[in-house]
Write a protein that holds these residues in place. Sequence first.
Motif, mmCIF file in Angstrom:
data_model
loop_
_atom_site.group_PDB
_atom_site.id
_atom_site.type_symbol
_atom_site.label_atom_id
_atom_site.label_comp_id
_atom_site.label_asym_id
_atom_site.label_seq_id
_atom_site.Cartn_x
_atom_site.Cartn_y
_atom_site.Cartn_z
ATOM 1 N N PHE A 205 6.341 17.576 2.714
ATOM 2 C CA PHE A 205 6.838 16.348 3.338
ATOM 3 C C PHE A 205 7.779 15.664 2.349
ATOM 4 O O PHE A 205 7.417 15.466 1.187
ATOM 5 N N THR A 206 8.984 15.313 2.809
ATOM 6 C CA THR A 206 9.965 14.690 1.926
ATOM 7 C C THR A 206 10.496 13.407 2.557
ATOM 8 O O THR A 206 10.953 13.418 3.703
ATOM 9 N N LYS A 207 10.449 12.304 1.821
ATOM 10 C CA LYS A 207 10.937 11.010 2.304
ATOM 11 C C LYS A 207 11.554 10.228 1.143
ATOM 12 O O LYS A 207 11.096 10.337 0.002
ATOM 13 N N VAL A 208 12.593 9.429 1.468
ATOM 14 C CA VAL A 208 13.086 8.444 0.510
ATOM 15 C C VAL A 208 12.454 7.111 0.869
ATOM 16 O O VAL A 208 12.571 6.633 1.996
ATOM 17 N N ILE A 209 11.761 6.522 -0.079
ATOM 18 C CA ILE A 209 11.021 5.271 0.140
ATOM 19 C C ILE A 209 11.800 4.115 -0.498
ATOM 20 O O ILE A 209 12.302 4.238 -1.614
ATOM 21 N N TYR A 210 11.872 3.006 0.236
ATOM 22 C CA TYR A 210 12.576 1.810 -0.272
ATOM 23 C C TYR A 210 11.548 0.730 -0.594
ATOM 24 O O TYR A 210 10.702 0.390 0.240
ATOM 25 N N LEU A 211 11.645 0.166 -1.805
ATOM 26 C CA LEU A 211 10.701 -0.852 -2.281
ATOM 27 C C LEU A 211 11.475 -1.999 -2.939
ATOM 28 O O LEU A 211 12.642 -1.818 -3.325
ATOM 29 N N PRO A 212 10.823 -3.150 -3.083
ATOM 30 C CA PRO A 212 11.478 -4.253 -3.807
ATOM 31 C C PRO A 212 11.862 -3.831 -5.218
ATOM 32 O O PRO A 212 11.114 -3.121 -5.905
ATOM 33 N N LYS A 213 13.004 -4.267 -5.668
ATOM 34 C CA LYS A 213 13.575 -3.817 -6.938
ATOM 35 C C LYS A 213 12.737 -4.213 -8.152
ATOM 36 O O LYS A 213 12.729 -3.514 -9.167
ATOM 37 N N ASN A 214 12.003 -5.345 -8.055
ATOM 38 C CA ASN A 214 11.298 -5.867 -9.230
ATOM 39 C C ASN A 214 9.928 -5.229 -9.471
ATOM 40 O O ASN A 214 9.248 -5.554 -10.431
ATOM 41 N N ILE A 215 9.463 -4.308 -8.614
ATOM 42 C CA ILE A 215 8.155 -3.667 -8.814
ATOM 43 C C ILE A 215 8.264 -2.633 -9.932
ATOM 44 O O ILE A 215 9.170 -1.800 -9.937
ATOM 45 N N LYS A 216 7.308 -2.676 -10.877
ATOM 46 C CA LYS A 216 7.337 -1.761 -12.019
ATOM 47 C C LYS A 216 5.939 -1.273 -12.367
ATOM 48 O O LYS A 216 4.938 -1.805 -11.897
ATOM 49 N N GLY A 217 5.884 -0.258 -13.231
ATOM 50 C CA GLY A 217 4.634 0.219 -13.818
ATOM 51 C C GLY A 217 3.600 0.646 -12.798
ATOM 52 O O GLY A 217 3.894 1.331 -11.806
ATOM 53 N N LYS A 218 2.354 0.224 -13.037
ATOM 54 C CA LYS A 218 1.237 0.603 -12.175
ATOM 55 C C LYS A 218 1.419 0.077 -10.759
ATOM 56 O O LYS A 218 1.056 0.738 -9.782
ATOM 57 N N ASN A 219 1.996 -1.109 -10.646
ATOM 58 C CA ASN A 219 2.244 -1.678 -9.319
ATOM 59 C C ASN A 219 3.213 -0.814 -8.523
ATOM 60 O O ASN A 219 3.084 -0.684 -7.301
ATOM 61 N N LEU A 220 4.173 -0.193 -9.217
ATOM 62 C CA LEU A 220 5.130 0.679 -8.548
ATOM 63 C C LEU A 220 4.420 1.914 -8.009
ATOM 64 O O LEU A 220 4.651 2.327 -6.859
ATOM 65 N N ASP A 221 3.567 2.533 -8.821
ATOM 66 C CA ASP A 221 2.823 3.718 -8.376
ATOM 67 C C ASP A 221 1.991 3.407 -7.140
ATOM 68 O O ASP A 221 1.954 4.194 -6.182
ATOM 69 N N GLU A 222 1.314 2.278 -7.146
ATOM 70 C CA GLU A 222 0.478 1.895 -6.008
ATOM 71 C C GLU A 222 1.328 1.613 -4.767
ATOM 72 O O GLU A 222 0.955 1.990 -3.647
#
Length: 614
Positions: A84-101
């Motif tokens: 399964f392949t997808k490009v996911i869009y997230l808020p730019k300011n998310i980093k570190g462990k919060n980004l993984d979650e």
Amino acid sequence: MAKDIIGIDISDSSIEAIVLDKKKGNFVVEAFSRYRLSPDIVEDGKILDFEKLKEAIKGLLVNAKPGPIQSKKVFLSIPESKVFTKVIYLPKNIKGKNLDEAIQHKAEEQIPESFDKLIPATKILPDIGDKKQVLYAAAELEIVNDFLRIFNDLGMEVVGIVPESLSSFAGLDAKLEKKMSLMLDIGSRTTIATIFDKNGIRHSINIDIGGDKVTRSIAQKLEIPYTQAEEKMKTIGLTPDGDGETMLIIQGQLQPLVDEIKRFLAYYQETNNEKIEQVILIGGLAQMKGAASYFGDNLALTAIVGEPFIAHENLPDFVDSTTFINVLGLAKLSDKKLDLNFLTDNLLKKLSSKKPHKKNTKSEDAVDSKPKKPHKKIDLGPLTSKLKEIFGNKLFIIFTVVLILFILLLIFKDKILPPSENAAPINANQSVTENNTNNSQPQEIVPIKEVPEQVSYDFVVGISPNGGEENFILAEYYNLVISKQFSDPDMSFADLRVFAGTKINEEVLSQVNIKYQKEGYLILPVVSNSTTLSLTPTIEEYEPGDTMTIKDNYTLLAVPKDKVLAILKPKLLEFGIEDFDQSKFFDSIFYTFQGYDANSQVYNVKFTILISNL
């Protein structure tokens, strides 16, 4: 360049292998191989028969050109139908462990599969405005695990696993990466449509329409054999020259595929506000006459047949760029630092935490952990309870220990107590050594090793003198010229050539020292090199059903029998074997090729003697 890494592409019908090297900044093919698979081994990327696939991989490596592939490291791809392949869009300011979650949470919303059955890989892409882009790919854990298990059983190390579309795109000429592209990999059963930009994969879908469906439709409607229909599809294809009926049948079968691709393109371009600039065709159907024009006209885009990153004139004979495009990409990626790789710590954790489960074959887990058998409790029933009542817990323990010691004394009394004056006769497997200095002293018993059914010894075999290494045998080259004929109306030129090479190899290795002999020498079942001296007809002249005549030269290693005997005879004396028929001795030796050291140009060979045959 990591030229010790093999790119291996395992599909439903065949396996391809490539080893690359870099010379003066350019890639060159060091070794290559192709091996056909029967339909009962792999289906839609899932391994059906583990043992047959392992044997096929062994044959793939042994039958490589110009000689056997010795590397133990492999780089693999996972079929796109299992990814399964997808490009996911997230808020730019998310980093570190919060980004993984956040990535995991977003992926769970978009991918319709239980995540405990998947293994993910991610790649952070350049930001777009206030959005962070993440390429998220997830492969089926069972498929990945099965591939790991296969190569683990073969004593090989998997160093990378990527989606098939990624490695196929890597196999293309680098100039094609400059434009926003739709790559259509049209195989025998499915078509993989993948969108790429300069940062890599953007989106991918799997469409259940392929070349096999087209061929069967031609055969059915024109009432001709499948092989003839396949030939018509290749030579006539989508051009009206001489056979408009065939063209119309093909168009009718490809129209649903075109419609599905149009919907995919419209969705992507509208959602991402990006324009696809070109279509790249790869796979078997890409070679069909008129394929590029047909897809270009119907999709209103420039369409081209994909070319490999190595020029055709620099590819060895029989390395068809269409067939080998994915495995070329795999070998190329092994030289790069990967942005996307399923072989991660996360994968190893998932595999180690899996519980063992029963299947048709032995443990299917790449990480094997055998459950320990529970210790059985010995219960003497009423007797135990009665003794406990009589003696109490402490006295009961003392009584039990004394009882056990008494039983052991009865069992081992002959070894514990000194022998009586009437000593037992000497065992047949013992010899007596006299002490000449004092005949009154007791005789020393020297045991001879128990004779096993077979023994094995490791040897180093080379064609140039080695610096006195133990068990080294100096060999000579033995050239064997074989001419054979093959014919199969269901095979293309390339497939029949690969099949013929496999069969000749199998005969050579099975008939050394039987059919193929050299007086006073043992020929080892190790192909040092092989070359084709002549091949008719040519690829241009070949028609399915024609007889292919091949004349190959095989270079094998031959070792002097007297040298082998000189090393092995003292080892047999350790078992008291002194007199034996030397003709039977050489018929009782078997050889196992274990490896090759390219630097010192020596082979490691295990000699196994069946002592019971002497």
